[in-house]
Motif scaffolding. Sequence first.
Motif, short mmCIF file in Angstrom:
data_model
loop_
_atom_site.label_atom_id
_atom_site.label_comp_id
_atom_site.label_asym_id
_atom_site.label_seq_id
_atom_site.Cartn_x
_atom_site.Cartn_y
_atom_site.Cartn_z
N LYS A 117 57.39 76.85 67.65
CA LYS A 117 55.88 76.58 67.65
C LYS A 117 55.42 76.29 66.06
CE LYS A 117 55.24 79.53 71.77
NZ LYS A 117 54.39 80.87 72.07
N LEU A 171 55.67 72.19 66.30
CA LEU A 171 55.33 71.82 66.96
C LEU A 171 53.75 71.32 67.34
CD1 LEU A 171 55.37 70.22 70.50
CD2 LEU A 171 54.84 72.88 71.05
N GLN A 176 51.46 68.40 66.75
CA GLN A 176 50.55 67.99 67.35
C GLN A 176 49.40 67.63 66.94
OE1 GLN A 176 50.87 71.56 69.90
NE2 GLN A 176 51.48 70.85 71.18
N ARG A 224 61.36 67.05 73.39
CA ARG A 224 61.09 67.23 74.93
C ARG A 224 61.76 68.26 75.42
NH1 ARG A 224 65.09 63.25 78.67
NH2 ARG A 224 63.38 63.45 80.86
N THR A 238 57.99 70.57 75.27
CA THR A 238 56.96 69.82 76.20
C THR A 238 57.68 69.38 77.51
OG1 THR A 238 57.07 67.71 75.44
CG2 THR A 238 55.76 69.51 73.96
N TYR A 281 54.69 61.65 75.51
CA TYR A 281 52.77 62.46 74.81
C TYR A 281 52.20 61.88 73.88
CZ TYR A 281 50.49 65.89 72.16
OH TYR A 281 50.01 67.12 71.45
N GLN A 315 48.08 62.06 75.22
CA GLN A 315 46.97 61.92 73.72
C GLN A 315 45.72 61.05 73.46
OE1 GLN A 315 48.39 65.54 74.87
NE2 GLN A 315 47.05 65.12 72.19
#
Length: 242
Positions: free
Chosen positions: A108, A111, A115, A147, A150, A157, A161
């Motif tokens: 996380k 990630l 992001q 992948r 998400t 992705y 976005q």
Amino acid sequence: MPAGTLHVTGPGQLLTAEFFEPCDFIHFHVLSGYLRDRQNAAGVEPTKATSNPNDLIIRDPLADLLGRTLVEDNNTSDECYVDSVGQTLVMHIARMELSPPTTNVLPKWRLKRVQDYVEAHSDKALTLADLAAVAGLSRMYFAGQFRAATGLRPHDYLLHQRIERAKSILLGTDMGLAEVALTVGFQAQSHFSTVFKRLTGQSPARWRLVVRSERQIPAAPVSREEPGRPQSATCSPSWSGV
């Protein structure tokens, strides 16, 4: 992917690739059910990975050798030889004892770093290498783990976005479509419109018009000249691409 890599995708699966240096690659299009027929002919019990292959990646010396005979010896124009190579590869895959690949989920904290980076640089032409570097992983490991976390490839992705940000701009401003495209990281309005319609089912201009009407969002007021008082020039919004 190093030389000798087989990448097998299932029927209807969209395949995207990003090239970082010159290379030779060969596409074989196999009829649906042909792999199962070859397995039956060889008396091989299909595994889960070979009965319905999708994103199956195998490093194989035989595939490397057969591919080189096509590329280096210029045999691609010999249809009989090409068919023989294709049949050999399919039979080779059919006889393999494969297990479904397992991929670790991107942690996380990695990630979130990716992001946040995408959100802060959404107007830039980001690459897989850029995102992998932010995560602190190689491109191959990052793509698989991203992948798994998400459900989307990094490139998909990015597109989602960009389109979400474009929606906010389309609703909140009267910015022209070409400028919106550049603002969210697309190099051309045509590409932006194509991706937008693919993901939403409508062109950007049509989507803006319909959603504003549904939400009763008024259009920006149009400046009018008063007699005897010069006004600065204004440009009407661009509605191309309907």
